[in-house]
Design a protein around this motif. Structure first.
Motif, mmCIF file in Angstrom:
data_model
loop_
_atom_site.group_PDB
_atom_site.id
_atom_site.type_symbol
_atom_site.label_atom_id
_atom_site.label_comp_id
_atom_site.label_asym_id
_atom_site.label_seq_id
_atom_site.Cartn_x
_atom_site.Cartn_y
_atom_site.Cartn_z
ATOM 1 N N ILE A 55 3.976 14.287 7.064
ATOM 2 C CA ILE A 55 4.769 13.066 7.153
ATOM 3 C C ILE A 55 4.377 12.128 6.008
ATOM 4 O O ILE A 55 3.187 11.981 5.698
ATOM 5 C CB ILE A 55 4.544 12.371 8.506
ATOM 6 N N GLY A 56 5.373 11.502 5.396
ATOM 7 C CA GLY A 56 5.060 10.592 4.305
ATOM 8 C C GLY A 56 6.216 9.696 3.934
ATOM 9 O O GLY A 56 7.260 9.658 4.598
ATOM 10 N N HIS A 57 6.000 8.956 2.849
ATOM 11 C CA HIS A 57 6.996 8.027 2.316
ATOM 12 C C HIS A 57 7.251 8.342 0.842
ATOM 13 O O HIS A 57 6.470 9.047 0.197
ATOM 14 C CB HIS A 57 6.505 6.577 2.424
ATOM 15 N N ASP A 58 8.309 7.758 0.311
ATOM 16 C CA ASP A 58 8.626 7.907 -1.108
ATOM 17 C C ASP A 58 8.235 6.691 -1.935
ATOM 18 O O ASP A 58 8.298 6.751 -3.168
ATOM 19 C CB ASP A 58 10.130 8.178 -1.296
ATOM 20 N N SER A 59 7.837 5.580 -1.297
ATOM 21 C CA SER A 59 7.528 4.377 -2.061
ATOM 22 C C SER A 59 6.127 3.877 -1.741
ATOM 23 O O SER A 59 5.631 4.023 -0.610
ATOM 24 C CB SER A 59 8.540 3.271 -1.762
ATOM 25 N N LEU A 60 5.499 3.277 -2.743
ATOM 26 C CA LEU A 60 4.171 2.694 -2.558
ATOM 27 C C LEU A 60 4.218 1.566 -1.541
ATOM 28 O O LEU A 60 3.296 1.410 -0.728
ATOM 29 C CB LEU A 60 3.652 2.181 -3.905
ATOM 30 N N GLU A 61 5.293 0.772 -1.566
ATOM 31 C CA GLU A 61 5.400 -0.354 -0.642
ATOM 32 C C GLU A 61 5.341 0.109 0.811
ATOM 33 O O GLU A 61 4.715 -0.537 1.657
ATOM 34 C CB GLU A 61 6.700 -1.120 -0.910
ATOM 35 N N ASP A 62 5.986 1.245 1.096
ATOM 36 C CA ASP A 62 5.949 1.757 2.466
ATOM 37 C C ASP A 62 4.530 2.170 2.860
ATOM 38 O O ASP A 62 4.119 1.961 4.010
ATOM 39 C CB ASP A 62 6.897 2.948 2.605
ATOM 40 N N TYR A 63 3.798 2.754 1.932
ATOM 41 C CA TYR A 63 2.414 3.130 2.244
ATOM 42 C C TYR A 63 1.528 1.901 2.421
ATOM 43 O O TYR A 63 0.622 1.895 3.258
ATOM 44 C CB TYR A 63 1.842 4.028 1.144
ATOM 45 N N MET A 64 1.790 0.866 1.643
ATOM 46 C CA MET A 64 0.983 -0.347 1.768
ATOM 47 C C MET A 64 1.180 -1.021 3.119
ATOM 48 O O MET A 64 0.279 -1.679 3.632
ATOM 49 C CB MET A 64 1.331 -1.308 0.630
ATOM 50 N N GLU A 65 2.360 -0.832 3.714
ATOM 51 C CA GLU A 65 2.659 -1.429 5.018
ATOM 52 C C GLU A 65 2.446 -0.456 6.175
ATOM 53 O O GLU A 65 2.588 -0.828 7.344
ATOM 54 C CB GLU A 65 4.106 -1.920 5.030
ATOM 55 N N PRO A 294 10.824 4.371 9.642
ATOM 56 C CA PRO A 294 11.211 5.766 9.406
ATOM 57 C C PRO A 294 10.403 6.408 8.286
ATOM 58 O O PRO A 294 9.774 5.719 7.495
ATOM 59 C CB PRO A 294 12.693 5.648 9.007
ATOM 60 N N PHE A 295 10.438 7.739 8.265
ATOM 61 C CA PHE A 295 9.719 8.522 7.288
ATOM 62 C C PHE A 295 10.726 9.317 6.454
ATOM 63 O O PHE A 295 11.300 10.288 6.939
ATOM 64 C CB PHE A 295 8.742 9.474 7.976
ATOM 65 N N ARG A 296 10.977 8.845 5.237
ATOM 66 C CA ARG A 296 11.966 9.474 4.360
ATOM 67 C C ARG A 296 13.296 9.665 5.090
ATOM 68 O O ARG A 296 13.914 10.726 5.031
ATOM 69 C CB ARG A 296 11.441 10.802 3.817
#
Length: 344
Positions: A55-65, A294-296
């Protein structure tokens, strides 16, 4: 080994870079130097279809939050510390209480929320970070290193290292959420998990180990011959209900570096084998992922992924009977976990 570097984002003047490792079989592992986060792992199913299994994200902002530590290295201490405090050599240390009254996964600004230095190797990438004395309440300047390597046997190896100039505590792990269906097509309830483990740690109402090691016999924690995650999620056992209908428990490993953890998805045919030198694995079956995402583009959902966190025992600072997580000057903390990707 092909290694591709790309800018993933920026935090002020700091550049966050993604590092994509690709072996001769087409297996791909991508990680960023923010939190040492593994953002993607692409492996084939039985039909040769390569899909992402974390599971992951495509943007740094999503990971920071991100509130659920997606793919990150967590520390200095993985897991919970009761009361956000501990004593060592008669001195009290106070840590952030970021999980109710307790401290979780290194605190508010743990290793998952900092930018690491990165150096490319022939077969991977090595991340380094200096956690300064007093950071998140921990004593000692801790020099930490995390190395990801990928080989042509489809093995992702994670090596953790740390040294300190003052007596401290440390146990690190990676917090990837695996879903072998590929691209989050299904939840993990029908995944089969096999563990070489005769005992698990009992948890109290705040998910802190009580100190009791319980036998897995005749319980949903008996995964020695393999069982679907659904069994734990649907169980009426008080410990699985406490965890939110599923697992969030440390299992004591009977053996090390001996195929002690095996996750399988019967439908895709994908298999993940995990081997470690750590004494325990915390199995978290994503019981609260319905509150994330959501995740991607995929909505958060209960049991959407499963974490296999190889580490020392949680709250070992308060349990003299647990293996020590104390690190002294002139000592070196080392830990290694290997993830082997295959098909049935």
């Amino acid at each position: 080994m092909e290694i591709i570097q790309q800018e993933f984002g920026r935090i002020g003047e700091q550049t966050v870079t993604s590092f994509t490792l690709k072996n001769e079989n087409g297996v791909v592992v991508t990680a960023i130097n923010y939190g040492c986060i593994i953002t993607k792992i692409l492996v084939p199913d039985t039909n040769g279809n390569y899909e992402n299994i974390v599971i992951g994200h495509d943007s740094l902002e999503d990971y920071m939050e991100d509130p659920v530590f997606l793919g990150a290295v967590v520390g200095r201490v993985a897991g919970r510390i009761r009361g956000g405090a501990f004593e060592m050599d008669g001195k009290a240390y106070t840590l952030p209480q970021n999980n109710g009254p307790n401290h979780l996964h290194g605190g508010l600004q743990g290793f998952n929320k900092v930018v690491w230095q990165a150096d490319v190797l022939e077969d991977g990438v090595r991340f380094t970070y200096l956690s300064k004395d007093g950071e998140e309440g921990y004593p000692g300047n801790l020099h930490a290193a995390v190395t990801y390597t990928l080989d042509d046997h489809n093995q992702l190896k994670i090596r953790y290292e740390a040294q300190t100039d003052k007596k401290t505590v440390v146990t690190l792990t990676n917090h990837s959420y695996f879903n072998l269906s590929g691209s989050l097509k299904r939840d993990v309830l029908h995944h089969t998990l096999t563990l070489k483990s005769n005992e698990y740690l009992e948890l109290d109402e705040e998910f802190i180990p009580t100190g009791r090691l319980l036998n897995v016999d005749h319980t949903p924690f008996d995964l020695r011959d393999g069982a679907s995650i659904e069994i734990g999620a649907n169980s009426s056992h008080p410990q699985t209900i406490l965890a939110g209908r599923g697992y969030d428990h440390p299992f004591v490993l009977n053996t090390n570096q001996d195929r002690e953890i095996r996750l399988e998805d019967p439908e895709s045919g994908r298999v993940l084998t995990v081997e470690t030198d750590e004494p325990a694995v915390v199995v978290y079956s994503g019981n609260s992922l319905d509150g994330a995402g959501p995740f991607r583009g995929t909505p958060g959902a209960k049991h959407l992924g499963i974490c296999l966190e190889t580490q020392g025992f949680p709250d070992a600072v308060h349990q003299p009977g647990f293996p020590s997580i104390v690190l002294k000057p002139n000592e070196k903390y080392t830990s290694a976990t290997t993830y082997t990707f295959g098909i049935q």
